[in-house]
Design an enzyme around this catalytic site. Structure first.
Site, PDB file in Angstrom:
ATOM      1  N   GLY A  73      -9.332  -3.718  14.024  1.00  0.00           N
ATOM      2  CA  GLY A  73      -8.645  -3.297  12.797  1.00  0.00           C
ATOM      3  C   GLY A  73      -9.439  -2.221  12.080  1.00  0.00           C
TER       4      GLY A  73
ATOM      5  N   THR B  47      -9.689   0.179   8.129  1.00  0.00           N
ATOM      6  CA  THR B  47      -9.243   0.388   6.743  1.00  0.00           C
ATOM      7  C   THR B  47      -9.152   1.892   6.481  1.00  0.00           C
ATOM      8  OG1 THR B  47     -11.541   0.302   5.990  1.00  0.00           O
ATOM      9  CG2 THR B  47     -10.247  -1.718   5.744  1.00  0.00           C
TER      10      THR B  47
ATOM     11  N   TYR C 182      -3.299  -1.793   4.142  1.00  0.00           N
ATOM     12  CA  TYR C 182      -4.026  -2.873   4.837  1.00  0.00           C
ATOM     13  C   TYR C 182      -3.437  -4.250   4.492  1.00  0.00           C
ATOM     14  CZ  TYR C 182      -8.341  -5.367   6.357  1.00  0.00           C
ATOM     15  OH  TYR C 182      -9.259  -6.196   6.959  1.00  0.00           O
TER      16      TYR C 182
HETATM   17  N1  CAA Z   1      -8.041  -3.380 -10.574  1.00  0.00           N
HETATM   18  C1  CAA Z   1      -7.471  -2.594 -11.539  1.00  0.00           C
HETATM   19  N2  CAA Z   1      -7.818  -1.315 -11.751  1.00  0.00           N
HETATM   20  C2  CAA Z   1      -8.775  -0.810 -10.954  1.00  0.00           C
HETATM   21  C3  CAA Z   1      -9.410  -1.572  -9.938  1.00  0.00           C
HETATM   22  C4  CAA Z   1      -9.005  -2.894  -9.790  1.00  0.00           C
HETATM   23  N3  CAA Z   1      -9.540  -3.684  -8.852  1.00  0.00           N
HETATM   24  N4  CAA Z   1     -10.295  -0.770  -9.314  1.00  0.00           N
HETATM   25  C5  CAA Z   1     -10.228   0.443  -9.902  1.00  0.00           C
HETATM   26  N5  CAA Z   1      -9.330   0.417 -10.896  1.00  0.00           N
HETATM   27  C6  CAA Z   1      -8.932   1.511 -11.787  1.00  0.00           C
HETATM   28  C7  CAA Z   1     -10.124   2.405 -12.130  1.00  0.00           C
HETATM   29  O1  CAA Z   1     -10.811   1.883 -13.243  1.00  0.00           O
HETATM   30  C8  CAA Z   1      -9.435   3.714 -12.430  1.00  0.00           C
HETATM   31  O2  CAA Z   1      -8.866   3.662 -13.703  1.00  0.00           O
HETATM   32  P1  CAA Z   1      -8.720   5.002 -14.602  1.00  0.00           P
HETATM   33  O3  CAA Z   1      -7.878   5.962 -13.779  1.00  0.00           O
HETATM   34  O4  CAA Z   1      -8.066   4.519 -15.846  1.00  0.00           O
HETATM   35  O5  CAA Z   1     -10.128   5.490 -14.797  1.00  0.00           O
HETATM   36  C9  CAA Z   1      -8.244   3.739 -11.466  1.00  0.00           C
HETATM   37  O6  CAA Z   1      -8.007   2.365 -11.089  1.00  0.00           O
HETATM   38  C10 CAA Z   1      -8.527   4.549 -10.203  1.00  0.00           C
HETATM   39  O7  CAA Z   1      -9.575   3.907  -9.529  1.00  0.00           O
HETATM   40  P2  CAA Z   1     -10.690   4.714  -8.796  1.00  0.00           P
HETATM   41  O8  CAA Z   1     -11.201   5.850  -9.625  1.00  0.00           O
HETATM   42  O9  CAA Z   1     -11.665   3.733  -8.238  1.00  0.00           O
HETATM   43  O10 CAA Z   1      -9.875   5.380  -7.598  1.00  0.00           O
HETATM   44  P3  CAA Z   1     -10.482   5.931  -6.302  1.00  0.00           P
HETATM   45  O11 CAA Z   1      -9.381   6.652  -5.638  1.00  0.00           O
HETATM   46  O12 CAA Z   1     -11.756   6.645  -6.539  1.00  0.00           O
HETATM   47  O13 CAA Z   1     -10.901   4.602  -5.446  1.00  0.00           O
HETATM   48  C11 CAA Z   1     -10.525   2.748  -4.046  1.00  0.00           C
HETATM   49  C12 CAA Z   1      -9.949   3.637  -5.161  1.00  0.00           C
HETATM   50  C13 CAA Z   1     -10.954   3.589  -2.841  1.00  0.00           C
HETATM   51  C14 CAA Z   1      -9.416   1.859  -3.615  1.00  0.00           C
HETATM   52  C15 CAA Z   1     -11.735   1.953  -4.580  1.00  0.00           C
HETATM   53  O14 CAA Z   1     -11.348   1.298  -5.765  1.00  0.00           O
HETATM   54  C16 CAA Z   1     -12.195   0.916  -3.565  1.00  0.00           C
HETATM   55  O15 CAA Z   1     -12.915   1.224  -2.617  1.00  0.00           O
HETATM   56  N6  CAA Z   1     -11.815  -0.355  -3.750  1.00  0.00           N
HETATM   57  C17 CAA Z   1     -12.176  -1.443  -2.838  1.00  0.00           C
HETATM   58  C18 CAA Z   1     -11.077  -1.706  -1.871  1.00  0.00           C
HETATM   59  C19 CAA Z   1     -11.429  -2.894  -1.027  1.00  0.00           C
HETATM   60  O16 CAA Z   1     -11.708  -3.984  -1.509  1.00  0.00           O
HETATM   61  N7  CAA Z   1     -11.425  -2.719   0.306  1.00  0.00           N
HETATM   62  C20 CAA Z   1     -11.797  -3.774   1.184  1.00  0.00           C
HETATM   63  C21 CAA Z   1     -12.434  -3.180   2.408  1.00  0.00           C
HETATM   64  S1  CAA Z   1     -13.161  -4.436   3.445  1.00  0.00           S
HETATM   65  C22 CAA Z   1     -11.854  -5.159   4.136  1.00  0.00           C
HETATM   66  O17 CAA Z   1     -10.742  -4.744   4.049  1.00  0.00           O
HETATM   67  C23 CAA Z   1     -12.165  -6.390   4.940  1.00  0.00           C
HETATM   68  C24 CAA Z   1     -11.340  -7.516   4.471  1.00  0.00           C
HETATM   69  O18 CAA Z   1     -10.400  -7.885   5.160  1.00  0.00           O
HETATM   70  C25 CAA Z   1     -11.702  -8.211   3.231  1.00  0.00           C
END
Ligand code: CAA
Length: 249
Positions: free
Chosen positions: A93, A95, A156
């Site tokens: 898989g 992401t 995902y």
């Molecule tokens: N809930 C609500 N709001 C959120 C948030 C959340 N969890 N995370 C970020 N935000 C908000 C931010 O504060 C921001 O707000 P403003 O525009 O008001 O400032 C807005 O959403 C945009 O967020 P980002 O600036 O972070 O946006 P980005 O494009 O830079 O990044 C992202 C977005 C790439 C998704 C990043 O937040 C990220 O990496 N998140 C983690 C995702 C994740 O958990 N992936 C798991 C990978 S591992 C896996 O998948 C294995 C498994 O099975 C578990």
């Protein structure tokens, strides 16, 4: 009893390696499916590392998004092992995280192909030999983020949730023939995939895990091995969550 043959897609990755080792520990002949962008030397190096740790694991190239490549992979596995696949772990898989409003079709398509279409390609090739033999174990690796959704993972979460439906439907079709189909849903586990998450985001996520830490690949491997054992013939169509309590359903 003849030695069971297991194929683990994405077998050279973080969770895949632990699954391969756990299945080998249970006495199976294990093949790690790999893609690694076609980097065969990387897979050979992985195989050598396993050997140094006492694990004799075969490797087979295959692109799980491509039906012809999957067919070639299974043919290769059958030739190497002189048998058919008894245990399939659909683990490969990827992401391509990003908020939905910025998500491209490519990000969506790549994730759906690798995480969901792969279930069709690989399972389709092993199911008939399993049914003919009257034994089979299929484990589909999903994610806590299928159950709860995750900010930045609409692609995902959709693909991983689709796996649950696939598992339950197929489980019904093959239950009477000794083939079980189950989903394992890991939470956040220490792997290169999770290491890609920005540290401040990961710290916030870790605070939401009641156990207070990330999971280990070994904790996933052992559970998969249990579900693949001969003793587990009455568990089918189920979802086994291993997420430190992050999501309870
Ligand atoms: N809930 C609500 N709001 C959120 C948030 C959340 N969890 N995370 C970020 N935000 C908000 C931010 O504060 C921001 O707000 P403003 O525009 O008001 O400032 C807005 O959403 C945009 O967020 P980002 O600036 O972070 O946006 P980005 O494009 O830079 O990044 C992202 C977005 C790439 C998704 C990043 O937040 C990220 O990496 N998140 C983690 C995702 C994740 O958990 N992936 C798991 C990978 S591992 C896996 O998948 C294995 C498994 O099975 C578990």
């Amino acid at each position: 009893m003849t030695q069971r043959i297991a194929l683990v897609t994405g077998g050279t990755g973080g969770i895949g390696t632990a699954i391969c080792r756990a299945l080998a520990d249970s006495g199976m002949k294990v093949v790690a499916g790999y893609n690694s962008g076609g980097n065969h030397d990387k897979a050979k190096a992985w195989q050598e590392e396993q050997k140094q740790d006492g694990y004799d694991i075969l490797v087979a190239y295959g692109d799980v998004t491509d039906a012809a490549s999957c067919a070639a992979c299974i043919k290769n596995v059958e030739q190497m092992t002189n048998g058919t696949v008894d245990v399939l772990i659909n683990n490969a898989g990827i992401t391509r995280d990003g908020t939905f409003r910025k998500m491209t079709w490519e990000q969506w398509d790549q994730v759906l192909s690798a995480n969901l279409d792969s279930m069709f390609h690989m399972t389709r090739l092993v199911i008939n030999p399993m049914l003919d033999k009257g034994f089979g174990r299929i484990i589909n690796i999903s994610s806590v983020n299928a159950q709860k959704g995750q900010f930045g993972q609409s692609n995902y979460s959709a693909a991983k949730a689709g796996i649950h439906g696939f598992t339950k439907a197929l489980a019904q079709e093959v239950a009477s023939k000794g083939v079980t189909v189950n989903t394992v849903s890991p939470g956040y586990v220490m792997t290169p995939m999770v290491a890609k998450i920005p540290q401040e985001v990961l710290d916030k996520i870790t605070k939401q895990i009641p156990v207070g830490r990330l999971g280990t690949p070994q904790e996933i491997g052992k559970a998969v091995s249990f579900l693949c054992s001969d003793d587990c013939g009455y568990v089918t169509g189920s979802d086994f969550s291993i997420n430190g309590g992050q999501h309870m359903s």
